[in-house]
Design a protein around this motif. Structure first.
Motif, short mmCIF file in Angstrom:
data_model
loop_
_atom_site.label_atom_id
_atom_site.label_comp_id
_atom_site.label_asym_id
_atom_site.label_seq_id
_atom_site.Cartn_x
_atom_site.Cartn_y
_atom_site.Cartn_z
N ASP A 234 26.92 -16.82 3.29
CA ASP A 234 25.75 -16.89 4.17
C ASP A 234 24.48 -16.71 3.35
O ASP A 234 24.45 -17.03 2.14
CB ASP A 234 25.90 -15.85 5.30
N ASP A 235 23.45 -16.18 3.94
CA ASP A 235 22.13 -16.07 3.31
C ASP A 235 22.20 -15.28 2.00
O ASP A 235 23.11 -14.47 1.81
CB ASP A 235 21.20 -15.35 4.29
N TYR B 134 25.03 -21.74 3.01
CA TYR B 134 24.06 -21.53 4.08
C TYR B 134 22.69 -21.99 3.60
O TYR B 134 22.34 -21.80 2.42
CB TYR B 134 24.03 -20.03 4.39
N CYS C 68 16.13 -16.82 6.63
CA CYS C 68 15.76 -15.60 7.36
C CYS C 68 15.50 -14.44 6.40
O CYS C 68 14.74 -13.53 6.70
CB CYS C 68 16.83 -15.24 8.38
N GLN C 69 16.15 -14.45 5.24
CA GLN C 69 15.93 -13.40 4.23
C GLN C 69 14.91 -13.85 3.18
O GLN C 69 14.90 -13.37 2.05
CB GLN C 69 17.26 -13.00 3.58
N CYS D 274 22.51 -23.68 13.37
CA CYS D 274 22.35 -22.26 13.74
C CYS D 274 20.94 -22.02 14.22
O CYS D 274 20.13 -21.44 13.51
CB CYS D 274 22.69 -21.39 12.51
N TRP E 104 20.28 -20.68 17.34
CA TRP E 104 20.33 -19.62 18.36
C TRP E 104 20.09 -20.12 19.79
O TRP E 104 19.60 -19.38 20.64
CB TRP E 104 19.31 -18.51 18.03
N ARG F 287 25.10 -22.96 17.39
CA ARG F 287 25.00 -21.63 17.98
C ARG F 287 24.32 -21.75 19.34
O ARG F 287 23.34 -22.48 19.50
CB ARG F 287 24.21 -20.72 17.05
N ASP G 127 21.99 -13.50 17.58
CA ASP G 127 23.08 -12.94 16.78
C ASP G 127 23.98 -11.97 17.55
O ASP G 127 23.50 -11.17 18.36
CB ASP G 127 22.50 -12.18 15.57
N MET H 290 29.87 -15.51 15.05
CA MET H 290 31.08 -15.18 14.26
C MET H 290 31.75 -13.91 14.79
O MET H 290 31.18 -13.15 15.55
CB MET H 290 30.66 -15.01 12.81
#
Ligand code: GAL
Length: 390
Positions: free
Chosen positions: A83-84, A124, A132-133, A192, A194, A211, A215, A247
């Motif tokens: 992921d990220d 990702y 997002c990070q 993804c 949301w 998605r 989350d 997930m």
């Protein structure tokens, strides 16, 4: 007359070449990401729920090893997804660069290692300017990044929606769909965003999964709010394109056994992707048994690809049903209440008449032929999961 016919066929030929005779719908599906992928909901593992930014090639290699040694792969799990936080910058040509401290051998070597185990690798990115990070996003680099992933041997890409202010998700994700289709590699495309702009309406022609909510986290409250809110989305799911309620948290220790059984049962009845989110290297026997329960997985992976729906509810009690390819039905008797309660499944609730043969899939136990109804004690936050057949 003869000349006329020849002229006509020349014009037709030119139109075919230009592609302008193909109706818009067909043009869309023609460009979509490998529709033969994800014929059943993708199964694998993803680093985020347990490890967040603490990812490294060592973790991914050890997880791939554990996927085999624990029996997860034999049970059907195949994608190992980073992921990220694996990416740190872009080079002078704009190519994405993996963190050299955490991934010193690079992503291609990692993909080779994972493939060597008979598994598949996922990465990702983000459709916006940053992940997002706050790592580099793929905005304006869609084709370049898809080409890079394909050259590394990546099999799955999850594309997030942070730092995408002012952008339209359908437009941006369609760019990725086309970039992945051009990349020359079959890559599962996980959208993804949301649930922003109802991706279930445009997701089926764009990606393999999308998605539907924000989350998940490792609590019964959050998991159940997400899972039980999927009712009504079943018409958008099917082979090659799935609603994604996020997930799994099974094994991350924030829920008890009954609550994790509800999580697995509901996700299987929803035909949801099953991406384990725990540390596969250190699983209890209970977690391993839960994640690898072959009867529950068979419900999720059923070839009909139907997403289940709610058939009845009364206060905190809900009955869900998923039709299976062989004519049987998977049924969840869910108790969302705060104490143990009885639930009666009247066969009429699931459109059946007469008697049904019932099997309890968590207990691996045949219950026998039942007339008209069946009543079970269902623990607080728990489930009784059944297969009903004639
Ligand atoms: C969220 C996403 C999570 C995880 C996280 C990484 O937007 O929904 O699943 O990928 O970003 O920063």
């Amino acid at each position: 007359m003869r000349i006329c016919r020849r002229a006509l066929s020349t014009i037709l030929f030119m139109l075919v070449i230009a592609g302008s005779w193909i109706p818009a719908e067909t043009q869309n599906s023609r460009a979509s990401t490998s529709p033969q992928l994800a014929q059943t909901p993708p199964m694998g593992w993803n680093s985020w729920n347990k490890f967040a930014c603490n990812v490294s090639e060592q973790l991914i290699r050890e997880t791939a090893d554990a996927m085999i040694s624990t029996g997860m792969h034999a049970a059907g799990y195949q994608y190992v997804n980073i992921d990220d936080c694996w990416q740190v910058s872009r080079d002078a040509q704009g190519n994405i660069v993996a963190d050299p401290a955490r991934f010193p051998s690079g992503i291609k070597a990692l993909a080779d290692y994972v493939h060597g185990k008979g598994l598949k690798l996922g990465v990702y990115t983000d459709a916006g300017r940053l992940t997002c990070q706050k790592r580099p996003g793929s905005y304006d680099h869609e084709v370049q990044d898809a080409t890079t992933y394909a050259s590394w041997g990546v099999d799955y890409v999850k594309i997030d929606w942070c730092h995408a202010e002012g952008l339209d998700p359908e437009v941006q994700y369609t760019k990725f769909r086309d970039a992945l289709a051009q990349s020359g590699r079959s890559i599962v495309f996980s959208i993804c965003n949301w649930g922003v702009n109802a991706p279930w309406t445009w997701g089926p022609k764009t990606g393999n999964l999308w998605r539907t909510t924000g989350d998940i986290n490792d609590t019964y409250d959050r998991m159940s709010v997400i899972g039980f809110s999927q009712n009504g989305l079943e018409k958008f799911a099917g082979p090659g394109h799935w609603n994604d309620p996020d997930m799994l948290e099974v094994g991350n220790s924030g829920m008890n056994r009954n609550e994790y059984r509800t999580h697995m049962s509901l996700w299987a009845i929803l035909a949801a992707p099953l991406l384990a989110g725990n540390d596969l290297r250190n699983m209890t026997a209970e977690t391993k048994d839960m994640l690898t329960n072959s009867e529950v997985i068979a419900v999720d992976q059923d070839s009909k690809g139907a997403q289940g729906r709610r058939m009845w509810d009364e206060g905190p009690l809900e009955i869900w049903m998923k039709p299976l390819a062989n004519g049987s039905r998977a049924i969840g008797l869910f108790n969302r209440g705060e104490s143990s309660l009885k639930i009666t499944l009247d066969f009429k609730m699931i459109g059946a008449t007469g008697s049904l043969k019932l099997r309890d899939v968590w207990e691996h136990q045949d219950l026998g032929q039942m007339e008209k109804s069946y009543t079970a004690d269902v623990p607080k936050h728990g489930v009784v999961m059944l297969i009903a057949s004639k």
